[in-house]
Design a protein around this motif. Structure first.
Motif, mmCIF file in Angstrom:
data_model
loop_
_atom_site.group_PDB
_atom_site.id
_atom_site.type_symbol
_atom_site.label_atom_id
_atom_site.label_comp_id
_atom_site.label_asym_id
_atom_site.label_seq_id
_atom_site.Cartn_x
_atom_site.Cartn_y
_atom_site.Cartn_z
ATOM 1 N N ARG A 42 127.110 -0.990 22.398
ATOM 2 C CA ARG A 42 126.435 -2.007 21.595
ATOM 3 C C ARG A 42 126.576 -1.765 20.093
ATOM 4 N N HIS A 79 121.617 -13.802 16.215
ATOM 5 C CA HIS A 79 122.317 -12.577 16.609
ATOM 6 C C HIS A 79 121.674 -11.906 17.814
ATOM 7 N N ARG A 119 123.818 -14.820 20.310
ATOM 8 C CA ARG A 119 125.164 -14.249 20.427
ATOM 9 C C ARG A 119 125.178 -12.826 20.939
ATOM 10 N N LEU A 162 124.699 -10.051 19.486
ATOM 11 C CA LEU A 162 125.297 -9.041 18.596
ATOM 12 C C LEU A 162 124.275 -8.004 18.154
ATOM 13 N N HIS A 163 123.021 -8.404 18.167
ATOM 14 C CA HIS A 163 121.917 -7.526 17.786
ATOM 15 C C HIS A 163 120.975 -7.403 18.975
#
Ligand code: FCB
Length: 472
Positions: A43, A172, A176, A178-179
């Protein structure tokens, strides 16, 4: 020519709890979504975590000493919700609150004004397990937490921001992946976005009840969206980007509701909006924070990508274009919505690689800050009620999914020894804060002055290959 900041203008530096504190398991702190996310392989770059980070939890006296030594007026930091209420809701962890109490007292003792953010992305994992921001109960838990913190610290903290960058949290974190919490569920992101604003509204009321003297606000990340060319599709894409990034959160906060076109385009059926929510979200606030890093040059996905840039724009290590004029543009846009409401630049800064020979040297960052402080002054001259500017960041730190690769600090941190070294940009910012004066910077030969003001037409050239600043 030297330029002067108005009396009372605040110059400081900012950080966020998970990015600097470390001490992830100390004194009863609960798990946050960033602990879980960063400990999930793949991640974060190099699987790095915030377990230790800058060890600020143990070294805060030294860090406050640096703020004072530099002569900065203020320090923007965030409180870790899982330190204060480990399970997100319910029992309060006294030791966690004590830490922030000591921090605030020390800041005041050293003449640095504390500016607190309640949510800079570290949701207690227990709340995520119960559904996270897409669930309304999370907003209610946030209001409870806001009340607890405001009751304890609101007598001494002059400014409390509820949420940092709701766009990034929703997009995010939930849209998506991403976070943290790493979910790629567009419908959940839309629900999360609304509940973040509901959380803000509920918290404004909770803070006002607990700490009537504190000024309350919220922090948004905004960036001009400039069309890559004058092609109608580029113009349309830039306009759509503007609605999503710059209006989706700001408009409801100022009582204009969500931008309808953007809602339609996103296919949001807004079943989460309850009667009274829009009024709650539009509760009067005392300031608005703007995080500004760069602009975005928008190319329609329906058009072929450019391959040769006409002029290669200057970029930071993150790939973000250095574009100080965008700060003026963004502030003027916000002012068109908020009128006389005091505004703060709550984050602005740049990542550059550390100088391996001398960690105190950072001419590029110094120049970046200088140019943006100039832009801040220009905005003020144009009548924007800008009340302060915070550099991101006081310290090199855990830059979310990028781990420790990107250094934003005005103070260098050696992550092996935890040694702090003040950079030239830090000394520069401190000198500006001390004198409230921005010295003229020698222009490099051949360099154009930063252009100011909104663009009538977009630049030509290749859109950035790397994601824009909203994709931090
Ligand atoms: C912002 C975040 C901040 C930092 C900077 C670079 O989006 O609020 O924590 O990561 O980007």
């Amino acid at each position: 020519m030297d330029r002067r900041f108005p009396t009372g203008f605040v110059i400081g530096a900012a950080t966020a709890a998970y990015q600097i504190e470390g001490a992830a398991a100390a004194d009863g702190r609960g798990e946050s979504i960033w602990d879980r996310f960063s400990h999930t392989p793949g991640r974060v770059a190099r699987d790095q975590t915030g377990d230790v980070a800058c060890d600020h939890y143990h070294r805060f006296p030294e860090d406050v000493g640096i703020l004072a030594e530099l002569g900065l007026d203020a320090y923007r930091f965030s409180v870790a919700w899982p330190r204060v209420i480990p399970a997100g809701s319910g029992p309060v962890n006294g030791a966690g609150l004590d830490f922030y109490d000591r921090l605030v007292d020390l800041l005041l003792e050293r003449g640095v004004s504390p500016q607190l953010t309640l949510y800079h992305w570290d949701l207690p994992q227990a709340l995520e397990d119960a559904g996270g921001w897409p669930v309304r109960a999370t907003a209610e838990a946030f209001a409870e937490y806001a009340g607890v913190v405001a009751r304890r610290l609101g007598d001494r903290v002059r400014q409390i921001a509820t949420i940092n960058e709701p766009f990034v949290v929703a997009d995010h974190g939930y849209g998506r992946g991403l976070h943290a919490p790493g979910r790629a569920e567009p419908a959940a992101a839309l629900a999360a976005g609304h509940h973040l604003l509901v959380a803000h509204g509920l918290a404004v009321a909770a803070i006002r009840a607990a700490a009537p003297r504190a000024a309350v606000g919220i922090v948004l990340n905004l960036a001009p969206q400039h069309p890559a060319t004058q092609h109608p599709l580029d113009l349309e894409a830039a306009a759509a980007g503007h609605e999503v990034l710059n209006r989706w959160y700001l408009d409801p906060i100022v009582g204009r509701g969500y931008p309808e076109e953007a809602v339609r385009r996103a296919g949001w059926r807004h079943r989460e909006i309850r009667d009274g929510d829009l009024a709650l979200i539009a509760a009067p606030i005392d300031f608005l924070g703007v995080n500004y890093y760069s602009r975005r040059v928008v190319r329609s996905p329906l058009l072929p990508a450019f391959d040769t840039p006409s002029v290669a724009p200057e970029r930071t290590a993150m790939g973000w274009e250095v574009h100080p004029a965008g700060l003026v543009e963004v502030l003027e846009f916000v002012r068109s919505r908020t009128g006389r409401l005091p505004l703060f630049v709550t984050e602005n800064g740049a990542a550059y690689p550390a100088d391996s020979g001398d960690p105190s040297r950072d001419p590029e960052r110094l120049r970046y800050l200088h140019r943006h402080l100039e832009a801040a002054l220009t905005a003020i001259e144009r009548g924007v009620p800008l009340a302060g500017y915070f550099a991101w960041s006081l310290l090199d730190n855990f830059e979310w999914a990028h781990g420790y690769d990107f250094r934003f600090g005005i103070v260098h941190v050696d992550f092996t020894t935890q040694q702090r070294t003040i950079r030239d940009s830090g000394r520069f910012l401190g000198s500006v804060a001390r004198g409230h004066l921005l010295p003229a910077l020698d222009a490099r030969p051949g360099e154009e002055a930063p252009e100011m003001g909104p663009r009538a037409s977009g630049p030509t050239g290749r859109p950035p290959r790397l994601p824009g600043p909203e994709a931090a």
